[in-house]
Write an enzyme that holds these catalytic residues in place. Structure first.
Site, PDB file in Angstrom:
ATOM      1  N   HIS A  17      -4.381  12.769   7.694  1.00  0.00           N
ATOM      2  CA  HIS A  17      -5.177  11.623   7.214  1.00  0.00           C
ATOM      3  C   HIS A  17      -6.138  12.067   6.111  1.00  0.00           C
ATOM      4  CE1 HIS A  17      -4.755   9.912  11.547  1.00  0.00           C
ATOM      5  NE2 HIS A  17      -3.999   9.166  10.776  1.00  0.00           N
ATOM      6  N   LYS A  41      -3.619  -1.348  21.584  1.00  0.00           N
ATOM      7  CA  LYS A  41      -3.651   0.058  21.993  1.00  0.00           C
ATOM      8  C   LYS A  41      -4.965   0.354  22.694  1.00  0.00           C
ATOM      9  CE  LYS A  41      -1.086   2.206  18.150  1.00  0.00           C
ATOM     10  NZ  LYS A  41      -1.276   3.100  16.980  1.00  0.00           N
ATOM     11  N   SER A 128      -1.989  11.710  15.268  1.00  0.00           N
ATOM     12  CA  SER A 128      -3.055  11.630  16.277  1.00  0.00           C
ATOM     13  C   SER A 128      -2.463  11.811  17.676  1.00  0.00           C
ATOM     14  CB  SER A 128      -3.752  10.270  16.198  1.00  0.00           C
ATOM     15  OG  SER A 128      -4.320  10.093  14.930  1.00  0.00           O
TER      16      SER A 128
HETATM   17  O1  PNS Z   1      -3.087   4.550  12.334  1.00  0.00           O
HETATM   18  P1  PNS Z   1      -2.218   3.394  12.729  1.00  0.00           P
HETATM   19  O2  PNS Z   1      -2.372   3.057  14.189  1.00  0.00           O
HETATM   20  O3  PNS Z   1      -0.788   3.552  12.307  1.00  0.00           O
HETATM   21  O4  PNS Z   1      -2.817   2.157  11.888  1.00  0.00           O
HETATM   22  C1  PNS Z   1      -2.270   0.887  12.036  1.00  0.00           C
HETATM   23  C2  PNS Z   1      -3.140  -0.137  11.304  1.00  0.00           C
HETATM   24  C3  PNS Z   1      -4.556  -0.113  11.845  1.00  0.00           C
HETATM   25  C4  PNS Z   1      -3.150   0.163   9.822  1.00  0.00           C
HETATM   26  C5  PNS Z   1      -2.468  -1.515  11.558  1.00  0.00           C
HETATM   27  O5  PNS Z   1      -2.310  -1.708  12.931  1.00  0.00           O
HETATM   28  C6  PNS Z   1      -3.278  -2.651  10.970  1.00  0.00           C
HETATM   29  O6  PNS Z   1      -3.224  -2.897   9.781  1.00  0.00           O
HETATM   30  N1  PNS Z   1      -4.035  -3.332  11.844  1.00  0.00           N
HETATM   31  C7  PNS Z   1      -4.828  -4.470  11.473  1.00  0.00           C
HETATM   32  C8  PNS Z   1      -4.224  -5.744  12.040  1.00  0.00           C
HETATM   33  C9  PNS Z   1      -3.188  -6.309  11.083  1.00  0.00           C
HETATM   34  O7  PNS Z   1      -3.472  -6.565   9.941  1.00  0.00           O
HETATM   35  N2  PNS Z   1      -1.956  -6.514  11.593  1.00  0.00           N
HETATM   36  C10 PNS Z   1      -0.894  -7.105  10.825  1.00  0.00           C
HETATM   37  C11 PNS Z   1      -0.227  -6.122   9.894  1.00  0.00           C
HETATM   38  S1  PNS Z   1       1.117  -5.364  10.711  1.00  0.00           S
END
Ligand code: PNS
Length: 166
Positions: A17, A41, A128
């Site tokens: 990251h 999660k 992670s």
């Molecule tokens: O580190 P990660 O868990 O892969 O990150 C995922 C993240 C936080 C980028 C994704 O879950 C996200 O954009 N969450 C915000 C909610 C959202 O916009 N969801 C719709 C898009 S799939």
């Protein structure tokens, strides 16, 4: 040059990251690191801990802002007048999930582009979940997390147990 968002759960932040965020900060005028609260999660680290680790790992880089976010990335980007998201791409296994998110975000906010930075070779396998999994067996996570936060993350994982999701 413009402002971009690097979104993620960062549970916890890894060397992978940090590499992507630093490269984004060299490429763009400003980087907003958005730590998302994902209700699907159960995180291992609190939002405050995740922000603390990120701020420590990115200390001294003036054009980075770390924030916590709840809700849709597409809405947050609109609110902040940001039109690009930067994400790291490791192996092909990341691609399907990332592509799906990029297209969903584009549907929700047609102004929003997703840019992918390829992971550094040494971070291809770092995630992670790997950090939490290795730590849960008492393994050495030194190569996976930034040096300056290694002890804090290790101690916290030893003390608080590990939830390996995500
Ligand atoms: O580190 P990660 O868990 O892969 O990150 C995922 C993240 C936080 C980028 C994704 O879950 C996200 O954009 N969450 C915000 C909610 C959202 O916009 N969801 C719709 C898009 S799939």
């Amino acid at each position: 040059m413009q402002t971009v968002i690097c979104p993620g759960s960062f549970d916890p932040v890894t060397r992978g990251h940090v590499d992507i965020i630093k490269r984004a900060a060299k490429t763009f005028e400003k980087v907003i690191v958005a730590v998302f609260i994902n209700k699907a999660k159960v995180p291992c680290f609190t939002i405050e801990e995740r922000i603390h680790f990120l701020e420590k790992a990115l200390e001294g880089i003036d054009n980075i802002e770390v924030v916590s976010c709840e809700g849709l990335l597409a809405d947050y980007a609109r609110e902040r007048h940001v039109t690009a998201v930067v994400k790291g791409l490791r192996a092909m296994s990341d691609f399907e999930y990332e592509f799906q998110m990029a297209l969903t975000n584009k549907m929700l906010n047609p102004e929003l582009e997703t840019l992918f930075f390829s992971s550094a070779a040494e971070n291809m396998y770092v995630s992670s979940s790997i950090v939490k999994s290795v730590a849960s067996f008492g393994g050495d996570i030194r190569d996976f997390v930034p040096e300056c936060i290694h002890d804090e993350i290790r101690d916290r994982l030893c003390r608080g147990g590990v939830n390996n999701e995500g």
